[in-house]
Scaffold this motif. Structure first.
Motif, mmCIF file in Angstrom:
data_model
loop_
_atom_site.group_PDB
_atom_site.id
_atom_site.type_symbol
_atom_site.label_atom_id
_atom_site.label_comp_id
_atom_site.label_asym_id
_atom_site.label_seq_id
_atom_site.Cartn_x
_atom_site.Cartn_y
_atom_site.Cartn_z
ATOM 1 N N SER A 179 70.679 13.261 71.098
ATOM 2 C CA SER A 179 71.182 14.444 70.389
ATOM 3 C C SER A 179 70.390 15.653 70.843
ATOM 4 N N TYR A 180 71.007 16.835 70.744
ATOM 5 C CA TYR A 180 70.412 18.056 71.268
ATOM 6 C C TYR A 180 70.820 19.196 70.344
ATOM 7 N N GLN A 181 69.861 19.720 69.568
ATOM 8 C CA GLN A 181 70.152 20.788 68.617
ATOM 9 C C GLN A 181 69.384 22.045 69.006
ATOM 10 N N THR A 182 70.068 23.158 69.011
ATOM 11 C CA THR A 182 69.467 24.431 69.399
ATOM 12 C C THR A 182 69.372 25.365 68.191
ATOM 13 N N GLY A 183 68.712 26.509 68.397
ATOM 14 C CA GLY A 183 68.621 27.518 67.344
ATOM 15 C C GLY A 183 67.722 27.121 66.190
ATOM 16 N N GLN A 184 66.807 26.178 66.409
ATOM 17 C CA GLN A 184 65.907 25.740 65.346
ATOM 18 C C GLN A 184 64.778 26.764 65.156
ATOM 19 N N LYS A 185 64.384 26.984 63.909
ATOM 20 C CA LYS A 185 63.323 27.936 63.597
ATOM 21 C C LYS A 185 62.024 27.165 63.321
ATOM 22 N N TYR A 186 61.060 27.304 64.219
ATOM 23 C CA TYR A 186 59.808 26.566 64.095
ATOM 24 C C TYR A 186 58.635 27.522 63.948
ATOM 25 N N ASP A 187 57.768 27.231 62.992
ATOM 26 C CA ASP A 187 56.507 27.948 62.879
ATOM 27 C C ASP A 187 55.546 27.410 63.932
ATOM 28 N N ASP A 188 54.684 28.264 64.466
ATOM 29 C CA ASP A 188 53.752 27.829 65.504
ATOM 30 C C ASP A 188 52.832 26.707 65.031
ATOM 31 N N ALA A 189 52.619 26.601 63.717
ATOM 32 C CA ALA A 189 51.746 25.558 63.182
ATOM 33 C C ALA A 189 52.281 24.164 63.472
ATOM 34 N N LEU A 190 53.580 24.040 63.705
ATOM 35 C CA LEU A 190 54.171 22.739 64.000
ATOM 36 C C LEU A 190 53.600 22.154 65.285
ATOM 37 N N PHE A 191 53.090 23.000 66.164
ATOM 38 C CA PHE A 191 52.670 22.563 67.495
ATOM 39 C C PHE A 191 51.150 22.422 67.630
ATOM 40 N N THR A 192 50.452 22.419 66.492
ATOM 41 C CA THR A 192 49.009 22.202 66.493
ATOM 42 C C THR A 192 48.663 21.073 65.530
ATOM 43 N N PHE A 193 47.591 20.373 65.817
ATOM 44 C CA PHE A 193 47.137 19.265 64.981
ATOM 45 C C PHE A 193 46.492 19.795 63.705
ATOM 46 N N ASP A 194 46.896 19.220 62.570
ATOM 47 C CA ASP A 194 46.355 19.602 61.271
ATOM 48 C C ASP A 194 45.475 18.461 60.770
ATOM 49 N N LYS A 195 44.186 18.642 60.820
ATOM 50 C CA LYS A 195 43.233 17.608 60.422
ATOM 51 C C LYS A 195 43.465 17.169 58.976
ATOM 52 N N ARG A 196 43.916 18.079 58.127
ATOM 53 C CA ARG A 196 44.124 17.745 56.721
ATOM 54 C C ARG A 196 45.195 16.674 56.525
ATOM 55 N N ALA A 197 46.132 16.597 57.462
ATOM 56 C CA ALA A 197 47.191 15.592 57.356
ATOM 57 C C ALA A 197 46.726 14.222 57.829
ATOM 58 N N TYR A 198 45.584 14.181 58.528
ATOM 59 C CA TYR A 198 45.030 12.926 59.052
ATOM 60 C C TYR A 198 43.537 12.885 58.726
ATOM 61 N N PRO A 199 43.187 12.816 57.457
ATOM 62 C CA PRO A 199 41.776 12.980 57.052
ATOM 63 C C PRO A 199 40.839 11.902 57.588
ATOM 64 N N THR A 200 41.338 10.709 57.860
ATOM 65 C CA THR A 200 40.465 9.625 58.329
ATOM 66 C C THR A 200 40.405 9.519 59.848
ATOM 67 N N ALA A 201 41.202 10.316 60.565
ATOM 68 C CA ALA A 201 41.280 10.190 62.020
ATOM 69 C C ALA A 201 39.994 10.674 62.691
ATOM 70 N N GLU A 202 39.554 9.936 63.708
ATOM 71 C CA GLU A 202 38.414 10.357 64.513
ATOM 72 C C GLU A 202 38.909 11.290 65.611
ATOM 73 N N VAL A 203 38.302 12.450 65.734
ATOM 74 C CA VAL A 203 38.700 13.446 66.726
ATOM 75 C C VAL A 203 37.788 13.311 67.942
ATOM 76 N N ILE A 204 38.377 13.046 69.098
ATOM 77 C CA ILE A 204 37.628 12.885 70.344
ATOM 78 C C ILE A 204 37.994 14.032 71.283
ATOM 79 N N ASP A 205 37.036 14.909 71.534
ATOM 80 C CA ASP A 205 37.273 16.087 72.362
ATOM 81 C C ASP A 205 37.010 15.744 73.826
ATOM 82 N N LEU A 206 38.058 15.744 74.643
ATOM 83 C CA LEU A 206 37.950 15.397 76.054
ATOM 84 C C LEU A 206 37.948 16.615 76.962
ATOM 85 N N ARG A 207 37.862 17.803 76.396
ATOM 86 C CA ARG A 207 37.889 19.007 77.225
ATOM 87 C C ARG A 207 36.578 19.210 77.971
#
Length: 207
Positions: A179-207
């Motif tokens: 399926s392919y839907q266009t014209g969707q309205k997305y906030d930029d926050a959708l494209f970044t990781f939110d630590k609050r939604a994954y409180p137990t996750a270990e964050v590994i910085d590979l940069r």
């Protein structure tokens, strides 16, 4: 039988040569497809991936260069520079800044800029009269993505299927657009990781 067909596909891609007018026709079509995608604003695509290691389903939401990719057990966010990949099994998040070539194996729509440099283009014969077939072959053997065959709906200019051959692989990965839907309205926050939604996750910085 499937393996033989896919190996034939790889061999065909590696041996492609294209005349100048064929290159121009293919490039002009991809320009139109890319323009249609960019004008569609937010896009949501449900897809199925058929790879040598198995079949899976997923959803990708895109806004310009940003995307969020949800597949079975893995969620990836990309804000145009930084990428976060959450692995459900290990409850960890890997943070990186992927190169353009690395993004090719993650985001199937990275070809929107990929085709402009380093690839030979050719229109292919297609049995389905509703679709265009464009073949892209890397001009360098070391490229991460060696070959891409794109099937495009003639009326909507939307991708219908992608067939990808990556460096070192003998078999193709096929992406089917469900399926392919266009014209969707997305906030930029959708494209970044939110630590609050994954409180137990270990964050590994590979940069």
């Amino acid at each position: 039988m499937l393996n033989k067909i896919l190996c034939l596909l790889v061999a065909l891609c590696m041996g492609l040569t294209a005349a100048a007018q064929e290159n121009n026709e293919a490039r002009q079509l991809l320009d139109r497809v890319a323009d249609a995608f960019r004008q569609a604003e937010g896009v949501e695509i449900a897809f199925e991936v058929r790879a040598p290691e198995g079949t899976s389903e997923g959803r990708i939401r895109l806004k310009g260069e940003k995307f969020r990719l949800d597949t079975e057990g893995i969620t990836t966010w990309f804000d145009g520079r930084t990428q976060w990949t959450y692995l459900e099994n290990s409850d960890e998040v890997n943070v990186s800044e992927p190169t353009a070539e690395e993004l090719q194996s993650i985001n199937p729509y990275a070809w929107l800029s990929l085709y402009k440099n380093g690839y030979m283009l050719k229109m292919g014969e297609q049995a389905d009269p509703r679709l265009h077939k464009v073949m892209m072959t890397a001009s360098r053997q070391g490229s991460e993505l060696q070959c891409l065959i794109l099937y495009v709906d003639k009326q909507t200019l939307r991708p219908a299927k992608l067939s990808l051959v990556r460096k070192g692989d003998r078999e193709a990965v096929v992406v089917l657009v469900r399926s392919y839907q266009t014209g969707q309205k997305y906030d930029d926050a959708l494209f970044t990781f939110d630590k609050r939604a994954y409180p137990t996750a270990e964050v590994i910085d590979l940069r």
